[in-house]
Design a protein around this motif. Structure first.
Motif, mmCIF file in Angstrom:
data_model
loop_
_atom_site.group_PDB
_atom_site.id
_atom_site.type_symbol
_atom_site.label_atom_id
_atom_site.label_comp_id
_atom_site.label_asym_id
_atom_site.label_seq_id
_atom_site.Cartn_x
_atom_site.Cartn_y
_atom_site.Cartn_z
ATOM 1 N N GLY A 170 -36.674 -63.047 -13.747
ATOM 2 C CA GLY A 170 -35.517 -62.182 -13.927
ATOM 3 C C GLY A 170 -35.225 -61.244 -12.778
ATOM 4 O O GLY A 170 -34.414 -60.333 -12.927
ATOM 5 N N GLU A 171 -35.859 -61.459 -11.609
ATOM 6 C CA GLU A 171 -35.599 -60.560 -10.479
ATOM 7 C C GLU A 171 -35.376 -61.339 -9.196
ATOM 8 O O GLU A 171 -35.815 -62.482 -9.039
ATOM 9 C CB GLU A 171 -36.759 -59.582 -10.272
ATOM 10 C CG GLU A 171 -37.977 -60.178 -9.599
ATOM 11 C CD GLU A 171 -38.954 -59.141 -9.054
ATOM 12 O OE1 GLU A 171 -38.728 -57.929 -9.226
ATOM 13 O OE2 GLU A 171 -39.962 -59.565 -8.463
ATOM 14 N N VAL A 172 -34.673 -60.674 -8.263
ATOM 15 C CA VAL A 172 -34.532 -61.154 -6.891
ATOM 16 C C VAL A 172 -35.432 -60.283 -6.017
ATOM 17 O O VAL A 172 -35.274 -59.058 -5.985
ATOM 18 C CB VAL A 172 -33.077 -61.069 -6.402
ATOM 19 C CG1 VAL A 172 -32.987 -61.480 -4.929
ATOM 20 C CG2 VAL A 172 -32.167 -61.936 -7.255
ATOM 21 N N LEU A 173 -36.363 -60.918 -5.345
ATOM 22 C CA LEU A 173 -37.286 -60.234 -4.438
ATOM 23 C C LEU A 173 -36.947 -60.666 -3.015
ATOM 24 O O LEU A 173 -36.997 -61.859 -2.688
ATOM 25 C CB LEU A 173 -38.729 -60.600 -4.768
ATOM 26 C CG LEU A 173 -39.813 -60.171 -3.776
ATOM 27 C CD1 LEU A 173 -39.880 -58.649 -3.662
ATOM 28 C CD2 LEU A 173 -41.167 -60.741 -4.170
ATOM 29 N N ALA A 174 -36.566 -59.717 -2.159
ATOM 30 C CA ALA A 174 -36.227 -60.013 -0.774
ATOM 31 C C ALA A 174 -37.432 -59.727 0.123
ATOM 32 O O ALA A 174 -38.076 -58.684 -0.017
ATOM 33 C CB ALA A 174 -35.031 -59.177 -0.323
ATOM 34 N N LEU A 175 -37.727 -60.659 1.020
ATOM 35 C CA LEU A 175 -38.733 -60.457 2.057
ATOM 36 C C LEU A 175 -37.998 -60.163 3.352
ATOM 37 O O LEU A 175 -37.219 -60.995 3.832
ATOM 38 C CB LEU A 175 -39.611 -61.704 2.221
ATOM 39 C CG LEU A 175 -40.305 -62.241 0.969
ATOM 40 C CD1 LEU A 175 -41.156 -63.464 1.312
ATOM 41 C CD2 LEU A 175 -41.151 -61.166 0.301
ATOM 42 N N VAL A 176 -38.212 -58.978 3.901
ATOM 43 C CA VAL A 176 -37.513 -58.576 5.121
ATOM 44 C C VAL A 176 -38.536 -58.099 6.142
ATOM 45 O O VAL A 176 -39.685 -57.806 5.815
ATOM 46 C CB VAL A 176 -36.470 -57.471 4.839
ATOM 47 C CG1 VAL A 176 -35.447 -57.932 3.803
ATOM 48 C CG2 VAL A 176 -37.143 -56.186 4.367
ATOM 49 N N GLY A 177 -38.088 -58.000 7.376
ATOM 50 C CA GLY A 177 -38.964 -57.561 8.458
ATOM 51 C C GLY A 177 -38.548 -58.234 9.751
ATOM 52 O O GLY A 177 -37.762 -59.190 9.750
ATOM 53 N N PRO A 178 -39.076 -57.775 10.880
ATOM 54 C CA PRO A 178 -38.685 -58.333 12.172
ATOM 55 C C PRO A 178 -39.228 -59.743 12.370
ATOM 56 O O PRO A 178 -40.054 -60.230 11.586
ATOM 57 C CB PRO A 178 -39.298 -57.350 13.178
ATOM 58 C CG PRO A 178 -40.472 -56.770 12.446
ATOM 59 C CD PRO A 178 -40.051 -56.679 11.009
ATOM 60 N N ASN A 179 -38.760 -60.400 13.426
ATOM 61 C CA ASN A 179 -39.276 -61.717 13.776
ATOM 62 C C ASN A 179 -40.786 -61.645 13.966
ATOM 63 O O ASN A 179 -41.306 -60.715 14.594
ATOM 64 C CB ASN A 179 -38.630 -62.214 15.075
ATOM 65 C CG ASN A 179 -37.144 -62.466 14.930
ATOM 66 O OD1 ASN A 179 -36.658 -62.708 13.835
ATOM 67 N ND2 ASN A 179 -36.418 -62.395 16.042
ATOM 68 N N LEU A 234 -42.154 -56.482 5.564
ATOM 69 C CA LEU A 234 -43.350 -56.947 6.249
ATOM 70 C C LEU A 234 -43.395 -56.414 7.674
ATOM 71 O O LEU A 234 -42.368 -56.318 8.359
ATOM 72 C CB LEU A 234 -43.404 -58.476 6.266
ATOM 73 C CG LEU A 234 -43.993 -59.123 5.008
ATOM 74 C CD1 LEU A 234 -42.976 -59.142 3.883
ATOM 75 C CD2 LEU A 234 -44.508 -60.519 5.284
ATOM 76 N N HIS A 235 -44.602 -56.098 8.095
ATOM 77 C CA HIS A 235 -44.816 -55.558 9.439
ATOM 78 C C HIS A 235 -46.181 -56.018 9.919
ATOM 79 O O HIS A 235 -47.201 -55.692 9.312
ATOM 80 C CB HIS A 235 -44.739 -54.029 9.416
ATOM 81 C CG HIS A 235 -44.936 -53.378 10.749
ATOM 82 N ND1 HIS A 235 -44.250 -53.749 11.873
ATOM 83 C CD2 HIS A 235 -45.754 -52.353 11.121
ATOM 84 C CE1 HIS A 235 -44.620 -52.990 12.890
ATOM 85 N NE2 HIS A 235 -45.535 -52.151 12.479
ATOM 86 N N GLU A 236 -46.183 -56.861 10.968
ATOM 87 C CA GLU A 236 -47.421 -57.341 11.580
ATOM 88 C C GLU A 236 -48.367 -57.964 10.555
ATOM 89 O O GLU A 236 -49.568 -57.705 10.542
ATOM 90 C CB GLU A 236 -48.108 -56.202 12.338
ATOM 91 C CG GLU A 236 -47.271 -55.686 13.503
ATOM 92 C CD GLU A 236 -47.941 -54.566 14.276
ATOM 93 O OE1 GLU A 236 -48.973 -54.036 13.779
ATOM 94 O OE2 GLU A 236 -47.441 -54.219 15.355
ATOM 95 N N GLY A 237 -47.786 -58.803 9.687
ATOM 96 C CA GLY A 237 -48.600 -59.565 8.761
ATOM 97 C C GLY A 237 -49.037 -58.832 7.513
ATOM 98 O O GLY A 237 -49.802 -59.386 6.709
ATOM 99 N N ARG A 238 -48.562 -57.636 7.321
ATOM 100 C CA ARG A 238 -48.892 -56.875 6.120
ATOM 101 C C ARG A 238 -47.609 -56.364 5.477
ATOM 102 O O ARG A 238 -46.555 -56.326 6.119
ATOM 103 C CB ARG A 238 -49.799 -55.684 6.448
ATOM 104 C CG ARG A 238 -51.197 -56.083 6.937
ATOM 105 C CD ARG A 238 -51.987 -54.848 7.381
ATOM 106 N NE ARG A 238 -53.332 -55.177 7.819
ATOM 107 C CZ ARG A 238 -54.415 -55.090 7.062
ATOM 108 N NH1 ARG A 238 -54.301 -54.665 5.807
ATOM 109 N NH2 ARG A 238 -55.599 -55.414 7.541
ATOM 110 N N ILE A 239 -47.713 -55.964 4.229
ATOM 111 C CA ILE A 239 -46.568 -55.355 3.557
ATOM 112 C C ILE A 239 -46.599 -53.859 3.813
ATOM 113 O O ILE A 239 -47.514 -53.157 3.359
ATOM 114 C CB ILE A 239 -46.586 -55.657 2.053
ATOM 115 C CG1 ILE A 239 -46.409 -57.157 1.819
ATOM 116 C CG2 ILE A 239 -45.477 -54.886 1.346
ATOM 117 C CD1 ILE A 239 -46.467 -57.570 0.364
ATOM 118 N N ALA A 240 -45.610 -53.386 4.569
ATOM 119 C CA ALA A 240 -45.540 -51.959 4.870
ATOM 120 C C ALA A 240 -45.187 -51.164 3.625
ATOM 121 O O ALA A 240 -45.737 -50.086 3.369
ATOM 122 C CB ALA A 240 -44.520 -51.700 5.979
ATOM 123 N N VAL A 241 -44.264 -51.714 2.820
ATOM 124 C CA VAL A 241 -43.839 -51.060 1.589
ATOM 125 C C VAL A 241 -43.084 -52.077 0.750
ATOM 126 O O VAL A 241 -42.500 -53.024 1.285
ATOM 127 C CB VAL A 241 -42.943 -49.836 1.906
ATOM 128 C CG1 VAL A 241 -41.648 -50.263 2.560
ATOM 129 C CG2 VAL A 241 -42.675 -48.995 0.665
#
Length: 279
Positions: free
Chosen positions: A51-60, A232-239
């Motif tokens: 029931g949710e949309v989860l977006a994965l964002v972050g730099p290349n 995502l930031h450098e292979g981890r979830i920043a928040v």
């Protein structure tokens, strides 16, 4: 007396049962992924809920596509685990996984000039031999109508533009009717109208009870359509959390190494992210 047919089994496959709203459909627990000897993902804890949309964002290079592939069980974990439909991903056969998750890769390529309708119909293959095989025709027609590709159903896939191919590939995923949709940059080749169309489809699938995980570069789209975003930031979830709470100028400026300003949309209140530019 013959035993009654189990509606959740077909040809040795355990069919998916309905997932209650809010329940995790896919989970990463302490996930670590290496490519070569280099850690690409580390200490990832994340769940996609029905029931949710989860977006994965972050730099290349942040690990977005790698995380999506790991959640799809297309990429093995080097540490931790991925669970799909309540079971370790490794515990499902390939056929059972195909009933539970549908994956849209970044690029769609075919070696043979299949007609568009046949390409979309490929999404129904996992359901062959099950009680839901009789849904093939309406599922294909509905998916093509939703993605606005019905008018070129008979055209060869190879004769389409990049944006048209992207929409046909999404139609194939929708026709699969899996409860978990994993979409890697589905708007990259699309014009403004069709970008909005794709994200509206994501919201519709979530409203129908599916879990949708989508990799996006456009933070405005993520803010407007996602229930939650994982930065995502450098292979981890920043928040991770609702975009209105996690899309801050300070965090995004640090992660993207680009100063940004974040404003509330004057009508919806959704965050608008604008690079800081000179006067």
């Amino acid at each position: 007396m013959r035993a009654p047919k189990n509606p959740f089994r077909a040809r040795g496959r355990l069919l998916p049962s309905p997932v209650p709203p809010g329940s995790p459909v896919a989970e990463a627990r302490g996930l670590r992924v290496l490519l070569g000897q280099r850690p690409v993902l580390d200490s990832i804890d994340l769940a996609a809920h029905a029931g949710e949309v989860l977006a994965l964002v972050g730099p290349n290079g942040a690990g977005k596509s790698t995380l999506l592939a790991a959640l799809a069980a297309d990429l093995p974990a080097d540490g931790g685990e991925v669970r799909i439909d309540g079971r370790p991903a490794s515990g499902w056969s390939a056929a059972e996984l195909a009933l539970r998750r549908a994956v849209l890769p970044q690029s769609a390529a075919l070696s043979f000039p299949f007609p568009v309708e046949d390409v979309v119909r490929m999404g129904r293959a996992p359901w062959a031999g099950t009680d839901r095989a009789d849904e093939d025709d309406p599922a294909v027609a509905s998916a093509m109508a939703a993605t606005e590709v019905t008018e070129f159903a008979a055209r060869p896939f190879s004769a389409l533009s990049g944006g048209e191919r992207a929409r046909v590939a999404l139609a194939r995923v929708l026709a699969q009717r899996a409860p978990l949709l994993l979409l890697d940059e589905p708007t990259a080749a699309l014009d403004l109208r069709h970008q909005e169309l794709v994200l509206r489809i994501c919201r519709e699938r979530a409203a129908a009870g599916d879990a949708v995980v989508v990799v996006l570069h456009d933070l405005g789209l993520a803010a407007a359509y996602a229930d939650r975003a994982a930065v995502l930031h450098e292979g981890r979830i920043a928040v991770a959390g609702p975009p209105a709470g996690v899309f801050t100028g300070e965090l995004l400026g640090e992660v993207y190494r680009q100063p940004v300003e974040v404003f509330p949309h004057p009508r919806t209140g959704a965050p608008l992210v604008v690079p800081t530019r000179g006067s």
